[in-house]
Motif scaffolding. Structure first.
Motif, PDB file in Angstrom:
ATOM      1  N   GLU A 108       1.712 -23.190  -8.122  1.00 54.63           N
ATOM      2  CA  GLU A 108       0.351 -22.706  -8.300  1.00 54.63           C
ATOM      3  C   GLU A 108      -0.458 -22.808  -6.994  1.00 54.63           C
ATOM      4  OE1 GLU A 108      -3.096 -24.085 -11.274  1.00 54.63           O
ATOM      5  OE2 GLU A 108      -1.050 -24.417 -11.990  1.00 54.63           O
ATOM      6  N   LEU A 109      -0.319 -23.973  -6.384  1.00 55.62           N
ATOM      7  CA  LEU A 109      -1.108 -24.258  -5.192  1.00 55.62           C
ATOM      8  C   LEU A 109      -0.780 -23.268  -4.065  1.00 55.62           C
ATOM      9  CD1 LEU A 109      -3.106 -26.475  -4.780  1.00 55.62           C
ATOM     10  CD2 LEU A 109      -1.321 -27.881  -3.792  1.00 55.62           C
ATOM     11  N   VAL A 110       0.504 -23.076  -3.858  1.00 61.72           N
ATOM     12  CA  VAL A 110       0.924 -22.202  -2.772  1.00 61.72           C
ATOM     13  C   VAL A 110       0.502 -20.759  -3.056  1.00 61.72           C
ATOM     14  CG1 VAL A 110       2.894 -21.347  -1.472  1.00 61.72           C
ATOM     15  CG2 VAL A 110       2.846 -23.718  -2.219  1.00 61.72           C
ATOM     16  N   SER A 111       0.628 -20.362  -4.335  1.00 66.32           N
ATOM     17  CA  SER A 111       0.195 -19.001  -4.671  1.00 66.32           C
ATOM     18  C   SER A 111      -1.293 -18.839  -4.377  1.00 66.32           C
ATOM     19  CB  SER A 111       0.455 -18.718  -6.150  1.00 66.32           C
ATOM     20  OG  SER A 111       1.778 -19.031  -6.465  1.00 66.32           O
ATOM     21  N   GLU A 112      -2.045 -19.865  -4.725  1.00 69.62           N
ATOM     22  CA  GLU A 112      -3.487 -19.815  -4.491  1.00 69.62           C
ATOM     23  C   GLU A 112      -3.793 -19.698  -2.996  1.00 69.62           C
ATOM     24  OE1 GLU A 112      -7.345 -22.556  -5.664  1.00 69.62           O
ATOM     25  OE2 GLU A 112      -5.383 -23.046  -6.507  1.00 69.62           O
ATOM     26  N   LEU A 113      -3.053 -20.489  -2.226  1.00 65.41           N
ATOM     27  CA  LEU A 113      -3.201 -20.431  -0.768  1.00 65.41           C
ATOM     28  C   LEU A 113      -2.908 -19.033  -0.254  1.00 65.41           C
ATOM     29  CD1 LEU A 113      -1.533 -23.529   0.882  1.00 65.41           C
ATOM     30  CD2 LEU A 113      -3.817 -22.652   1.275  1.00 65.41           C
ATOM     31  N   ALA A 114      -1.784 -18.498  -0.752  1.00 65.64           N
ATOM     32  CA  ALA A 114      -1.371 -17.180  -0.287  1.00 65.64           C
ATOM     33  C   ALA A 114      -2.441 -16.158  -0.609  1.00 65.64           C
ATOM     34  CB  ALA A 114      -0.044 -16.798  -0.936  1.00 65.64           C
ATOM     35  N   LYS A 115      -3.064 -16.314  -1.786  1.00 66.90           N
ATOM     36  CA  LYS A 115      -4.096 -15.365  -2.198  1.00 66.90           C
ATOM     37  C   LYS A 115      -5.303 -15.485  -1.259  1.00 66.90           C
ATOM     38  CE  LYS A 115      -6.355 -15.720  -6.141  1.00 66.90           C
ATOM     39  NZ  LYS A 115      -5.993 -16.689  -7.182  1.00 66.90           N
ATOM     40  N   LEU A 116      -5.694 -16.731  -1.014  1.00 63.36           N
ATOM     41  CA  LEU A 116      -6.867 -16.962  -0.171  1.00 63.36           C
ATOM     42  C   LEU A 116      -6.652 -16.407   1.239  1.00 63.36           C
ATOM     43  CD1 LEU A 116      -8.041 -20.609  -0.891  1.00 63.36           C
ATOM     44  CD2 LEU A 116      -9.384 -18.527  -1.133  1.00 63.36           C
ATOM     45  N   SER A 117      -5.504 -16.735   1.813  1.00 65.55           N
ATOM     46  CA  SER A 117      -5.326 -16.349   3.207  1.00 65.55           C
ATOM     47  C   SER A 117      -4.884 -14.903   3.329  1.00 65.55           C
ATOM     48  CB  SER A 117      -4.300 -17.271   3.874  1.00 65.55           C
ATOM     49  OG  SER A 117      -3.106 -17.250   3.143  1.00 65.55           O
ATOM     50  N   GLY A 118      -4.445 -14.335   2.210  1.00 69.21           N
ATOM     51  CA  GLY A 118      -4.095 -12.927   2.253  1.00 69.21           C
ATOM     52  C   GLY A 118      -5.333 -12.054   2.175  1.00 69.21           C
ATOM     53  N   GLY A 119      -6.427 -12.642   1.710  1.00 68.40           N
ATOM     54  CA  GLY A 119      -7.682 -11.894   1.589  1.00 68.40           C
ATOM     55  C   GLY A 119      -8.224 -11.540   2.954  1.00 68.40           C
ATOM     56  N   ASN A 120      -9.451 -11.913   3.198  1.00 71.83           N
ATOM     57  CA  ASN A 120      -9.965 -11.586   4.529  1.00 71.83           C
ATOM     58  C   ASN A 120      -9.965 -12.846   5.388  1.00 71.83           C
ATOM     59  OD1 ASN A 120     -11.900 -12.878   3.186  1.00 71.83           O
ATOM     60  ND2 ASN A 120     -13.568 -11.456   3.660  1.00 71.83           N
ATOM     61  N   ALA A 121      -8.778 -13.253   5.808  1.00 77.32           N
ATOM     62  CA  ALA A 121      -8.684 -14.472   6.596  1.00 77.32           C
ATOM     63  C   ALA A 121      -9.160 -14.224   8.013  1.00 77.32           C
ATOM     64  CB  ALA A 121      -7.246 -14.947   6.606  1.00 77.32           C
ATOM     65  N   SER A 122      -9.781 -15.234   8.592  1.00 74.86           N
ATOM     66  CA  SER A 122     -10.200 -15.121   9.990  1.00 74.86           C
ATOM     67  C   SER A 122      -9.036 -15.577  10.859  1.00 74.86           C
ATOM     68  CB  SER A 122     -11.389 -16.047  10.262  1.00 74.86           C
ATOM     69  OG  SER A 122     -12.052 -16.348   9.080  1.00 74.86           O
ATOM     70  N   PRO A 123      -8.931 -15.035  12.063  1.00 71.89           N
ATOM     71  CA  PRO A 123      -7.909 -15.554  12.979  1.00 71.89           C
ATOM     72  C   PRO A 123      -8.282 -16.966  13.441  1.00 71.89           C
ATOM     73  CG  PRO A 123      -9.225 -13.831  14.037  1.00 71.89           C
ATOM     74  CD  PRO A 123      -9.689 -13.917  12.621  1.00 71.89           C
ATOM     75  N   TYR A 124      -7.284 -17.728  13.812  1.00 68.72           N
ATOM     76  CA  TYR A 124      -7.520 -19.081  14.326  1.00 68.72           C
ATOM     77  C   TYR A 124      -7.733 -18.926  15.825  1.00 68.72           C
ATOM     78  CZ  TYR A 124      -6.253 -24.034  15.256  1.00 68.72           C
ATOM     79  OH  TYR A 124      -6.212 -25.344  15.667  1.00 68.72           O
ATOM     80  N   PHE A 125      -8.994 -18.863  16.184  1.00 65.19           N
ATOM     81  CA  PHE A 125      -9.402 -18.430  17.515  1.00 65.19           C
ATOM     82  C   PHE A 125      -8.752 -19.237  18.654  1.00 65.19           C
ATOM     83  CE2 PHE A 125     -12.507 -18.769  21.020  1.00 65.19           C
ATOM     84  CZ  PHE A 125     -12.497 -17.457  21.425  1.00 65.19           C
ATOM     85  N   ALA A 126      -8.722 -20.561  18.494  1.00 66.45           N
ATOM     86  CA  ALA A 126      -8.186 -21.383  19.591  1.00 66.45           C
ATOM     87  C   ALA A 126      -6.717 -21.057  19.849  1.00 66.45           C
ATOM     88  CB  ALA A 126      -8.358 -22.867  19.274  1.00 66.45           C
TER      89      ALA A 126
END
Lengths: 438, 313, 274
Positions: free
Chosen positions: A371-389
């Motif tokens: 469940e947790l990983v699916s949720e993560l995948a959903k969140l970061s698959g949305g409009n994730a920001s790049p990790y600027f550093a």
């Protein structure tokens, strides 16, 4: 003076040698130790030579070691006769160890690359075999592939996992004090206040290890920087010492009252322990830490939330390709290594990454029942920001990312103001920066 | 022995004429030259060239030294690391050697159980210094380390610190751990020195009514010149070659905020790359090594000259 | 009377006090290694209720501990054997023959005491690469050997000079060659000096970490000190296992020490005081 010592020494050496022989594992004869006794490497069909490939990685946690046992089995169903020897090194030692190994032609056959600048430096030094045209590469998005390309535009690595940083919170503690996942920055601060009143450390955090600082800053910065900042930076229209960047650093600093006692001396291990044992209720952390937290405390209920915005804007999860696998140019087994990399582009592999490493896979269609990983995948698959550093600051010698980390450390130790931090980093950027398209 | 006569038939393999005796020092000289003397002098030449990875580039006279002394962040790191080495040396010189002397003196004065104390004090020296570093890192952990737990237990919570995380305490902590490691060894050297003082001298001074601290300063220390110099030189070399403890406890970046950076750590990071994705710079790294070599050689040389002058007097 | 009593007890307070400081961390390490991790992290100071060796099992199963030890033993044994052979031969030559260059030769070895070998790391690195000794135990064996030669030659030469010349004269008349002389006549007399050299350099080579870290990447060839690095990267939050690893890696040296504590303590200072 009579010396009985020599006798004792000889006896002890014999004893140790005897002990050594009992443990199995190659010594000077160069036999490879199999890190996992009984790794279940399927025997190759008769008449087929077994090819051994070493794999270097910075994922040294147990869940990754286990994951590679599964990779071995799945790989052999497609390509029998390839045996992988997974050799992880501590993340903080990895680059130095890899540099050393590459320079002496003693590096592993398959090498895990840091994303963007750091990986590019290795590709540009001519240590890697280009893999353009490898079957399966077209399944990735262009921005994912970009994490493992050289300055020459060639593809050198297969992206293996996506990492994201966001807010983790302990659901049980939140329920106990009637808190819910914060929707605004103010709610986040209010929740921290409530926890502090109740003698619970609000955030597990420590500033002893530099990379933790850029990770934490990377999690909260996008809601202050705005989504278009990295693009503007690359074009030379925005600088690191511009007001919005300074504000993101100030925001990180403003959380100081909610950090643990003596946080200056805590590293990621301590942060992990604090959050897993319920001593702290929240942590800004990378997805790659989940498995390790659960290993420490299998009963923990982790909630995931994007980092809330101060202005009611979009909350943010930062996601990035956190590593790809490339082939060492001086490997004697380039063909076999290419087969392994090709396997890494498949759904089977992506699923193993999700299931075992609890990391999001960039492979399209990989699915997890967690469940947790699916949720993560959903969140970061949305409009994730790049990790600027990572995406934009991994250049220079020492890199601007390290400069950022060190300066943030200096800030928490009271040596620099947020403004000075930004100026330090900009000074480092000035040594290498060329605006895109100029 | 110049003209030995060999008129007897020999039965050993190494007897066909005495000339073969000249082969005796050859293995030692060869190995030592190849793996010690050559690398150190080669470092001098390396520092005069540009490097790309492991490939020697063009000759660049003093370019690497210029980079080291004038370019950010190298110049800052160098100054910073050098001052830390000095601090480290000062702590070792005072804390380690004073404690070592006190302990040596107690044992010298025939305390009961002297043998046990000697063994107890010396035991830490048997551990590998990297293991010492890891062990103390656990002890000094701010959350679960024994030291802070102990302080909390006895009601001194306000005294707890993030020992290795605050610049004010990190370097002193590492230096004190090094003292813990070295005290037993220096105690033994000083004890050997004490035991070599002739008893008549001590007896005469005692009869003169010399006692206590005055007795130690005016009678014993002057007789200890030789061992004290040895201890000082060894302490100096130790402090300026120190690497492992900082590496084990604070990583190759001398964290936090370079507050525990030492020259050898800086050298390692510059030559071999840190974890920052830079691939290292052998030219500047070699320049750091050469500068370190000069610092160490000059100061040891001055020491030796001073000792020789004193002994001549 | 009273003052002496006070003074005496003061001296004991200091002596015992420092003994506690020296020994406590080591005791803590050993005791903690027999406790479950949860206990250490929640009650670091209490004694173990139940002694359990589970962490040691973990070590043997998960790490190539036996192979680390084997590699360390190999490096130490080969290095010490060669060191004794080479340095005895060189010292014999320097001290028992009146060649005019012998003083120069002695001095040449002596400067090695002042050369910090770590500073030659970069050229050494390329040298090892050219000799194809990367990732081979021979690289660290030879480097350790080379950097140990100066002190060994210094100690042995000093000792050889104390032996009377008549020894060789008698042996010569019996027609012994140089090797025979060394092995049959001088070596038995050299025992104390050889013991000293062995002990000093055994501690050094067994505990060395820097060179194995640089030159050995292959898991199967790691020595015990470098194996510790891996332990600390894989078991970051299992303190029980960490303490067990620290204990096990220190154990061989501590056992040897109890066999021959006097020789250890005399030996290790010999180089400094002579």
């Amino acid at each position: 003076m009579k010396l009985r010592r020599t006798g004792a020494f000889a006896a002890l050496s014999l004893f140790l040698l005897a002990a050594g022989c009992g443990g199995g594992g190659g010594g000077e004869n160069g036999a490879q130790n199999n890190a996992s006794s009984g790794s279940g490497a399927s025997a190759p069909p008769a008449g087929n030579e077994t090819v051994k490939l070493t794999v270097a990685s910075w994922n040294s946690d147990q869940n990754f070691v286990d994951m590679w046992k599964d990779v071995q089995d799945a790989l052999n169903k497609v390509y029998p006769g390839i045996e992988l020897d997974y050799q992880p090194v501590k993340s903080t030692e990895y680059n130095t160890a890899l540099n050393t190994a590459l320079r002496t032609n003693s590096a592993a056959d398959i090498i895990q690359l840091r994303p963007y600048g750091a990986g590019q430096a290795i590709a540009d030094a001519g240590y890697l075999e280009p893999i353009d045209g490898l079957q399966g590469l077209d399944g990735f998005k262009p921005d994912q592939l970009a994490a493992a390309q050289g300055s020459d535009g060639k593809q050198y690595g297969v992206p293996i996992m996506l990492s994201s940083t966001q807010l983790f919170y302990n659901k049980d503690i939140f329920d106990k004090y009637g808190l819910k996942a914060p929707a605004t920055w103010d709610e986040l601060i209010a929740a921290a206040e409530t926890l502090k009143k109740n003698k619970v450390t609000p955030f597990a955090f420590g500033s002893k290890e530099g990379w933790v600082l850029s990770l934490t800053h990377g999690a909260i910065a996008p809601v202050f920087l705005g989504a278009d900042f990295p693009g503007k930076f690359a074009k030379g229209e925005a600088k690191v010492d511009s007001p919005e960047f300074v504000k993101s650093i100030e925001a990180l600093k403003s959380l100081t009252p909610y950090f643990p006692n003596n946080f200056e001396g805590l590293g990621m291990d301590d942060i992990r322990t604090m959050f897993a044992t319920g001593q702290a209720a929240m942590v800004f952390d990378g997805s790659f830490e989940i498995a390790a937290i659960q290993a420490l405390n299998p009963d923990i209920h982790i909630g995931i939330a994007p980092v809330p915005s101060p202005s009611g804007g979009q909350p943010s999860v930062s996601a990035w390709v956190d590593g790809s696998y490339a082939i060492n140019k001086s490997s004697k087994q380039i063909d076999a290594a290419k087969k392994v990399l090709q396997f890494m582009t498949t759904k089977e592999f992506g699923t193993i990454v999700l299931q075992k490493a609890k990391s999001i896979s960039p492979v399209a269609g990989a699915a997890s029942d967690d469940e947790l990983v699916s949720e993560l995948a959903k969140l970061s698959g949305g409009n994730a920001s790049p990790y600027f550093a990572v995406t934009n600051l991994g250049y220079g010698d020492p890199t601007s990312k390290v400069t950022l980390e060190n300066s943030l450390q200096g800030m928490f130790l009271g040596k620099l103001t947020p403004d000075q931090v930004a100026k330090e980093v900009q000074k480092s950027v000035d040594t290498w920066f060329k605006a895109a398209g100029k | 022995m110049e003209q030995t006569q060999h008129d007897r038939p020999r039965r050993r393999w190494l007897t066909s004429g005495d000339r073969l005796i000249h082969l005796f020092p050859v293995p030692a000289v060869a190995v030592y030259t190849l793996f010690v003397v050559y690398p150190i002098f080669a470092a001098f030449t390396y520092s005069l060239f540009d490097w790309k990875g492991l490939v020697m580039g063009r000759f660049n006279f003093f370019g690497n030294f210029r980079t080291l002394f004038t370019q950010e962040p190298f110049n800052r790191m160098f100054r910073n690391a050098f001052s830390h080495n000095l601090f480290y040396f000062a702590v070792e010189l005072v804390v380690q050697n004073v404690v070592a002397f006190v302990l040596a003196y107690i044992i010298f004065r025939k305390v009961k159980g002297a043998q046990f104390f000697k063994i107890a004090y010396f035991l830490p020296r048997l551990l590998s210094i990297i293991i010492v570093g890891f062990m103390w890192k656990l002890i000094l952990n701010p959350n679960m380390g024994v030291l802070n737990v102990l302080l909390n237990k006895i009601g001194l919570s306000s005294w707890t610190h993030a020992w290795l995380g605050e610049p004010a305490t990190a370097l002193p902590a590492v230096a004190l751990v090094n003292c813990w490691f070295g005290i037993g060894f220096f105690m033994l050297i000083l004890l050997a020195g004490l035991q070599s003082i002739s008893p008549e001298v001590l007896e005469a001074a005692r009869l003169d009514g010399s006692r206590g601290l005055g007795y130690i300063v005016s009678v014993i220390l002057p007789m200890m010149f030789q061992p004290l110099v040895i201890v000082a030189v060894m302490t100096f070399l130790q402090a300026f070659e120190a690497f492992e403890l900082v590496f084990a406890m604070q990583g190759s970046l001398g964290e936090p905020y370079y507050s525990t950076d030492l020259l050898a750590v800086f050298f390692y990071r510059t030559a071999f790359g840190s974890n920052a994705g830079d691939t290292g710079n052998l030219g500047v790294g070699s320049a750091v090594a050469v500068v370190m070599f000069f610092i160490i050689a000059t100061i040891s040389g001055l020491f030796m000259a001073f000792v020789n002058r004193r002994q001549a007097e | 009377m009273l003052t002496t009593a006070v003074k005496r007890s003061g001296i004991y307070v200091v002596a015992v006090g420092y003994a506690v400081i020296a020994l406590f961390p080591m005791l803590l390490m050993i005791v903690s290694s027999f406790r479950p991790n949860v206990d250490i992290l929640t009650k670091p100071l209490s004694l173990p209720k139940k002694w359990s060796a589970v962490s040691y099992e973990t070590l043997f199963v998960k790490l190539h501990y036996a192979s680390y030890i084997k590699n360390s033993v190999f490096v130490s044994a080969v290095m010490l054997a060669l060191l004794l052979l080479f340095s005895v031969m060189a010292s014999y030559y320097i001290s028992r023959f009146p060649y005019k260059w012998n003083n120069g030769l002695f001095f040449y070895f002596l400067i090695g005491m002042m050369l910090p070998i770590k500073l030659g790391l970069v050229p050494l690195f390329l040298l090892v690469k050219q000799l194809h000794l990367m990732n081979s135990l021979w690289s660290i064996t030879l480097i350790q050997l080379a950097s140990s030669i100066p002190l060994a030659v210094l100690i042995l030469t000093g000792f050889f000079r104390t032996l009377p010349n008549e020894l060789e004269e008698a042996a010569r008349i019996d027609g012994a060659g140089h090797m025979g002389m060394l092995l049959k006549v001088l070596a038995p007399l050299m025992k104390p000096a050889i013991g000293t050299v062995t002990i000093i350099h055994f501690i050094g080579v067994w505990n060395d970490f820097f060179f194995p870290m640089i030159f050995i990447q292959d898991e199967a060839k790691k020595t015990i000190t470098v194996g510790m690095l891996k332990l600390f990267s894989e078991f970051t939050t299992d303190w029980s296992v960490l303490f067990a690893g620290l204990t096990l890696s220190s154990l061989p040296m501590i056992l040897l020490f109890f066999f021959a504590s006097r020789q250890f303590m005399d030996g290790i200072t010999a180089g400094a005081v002579k």
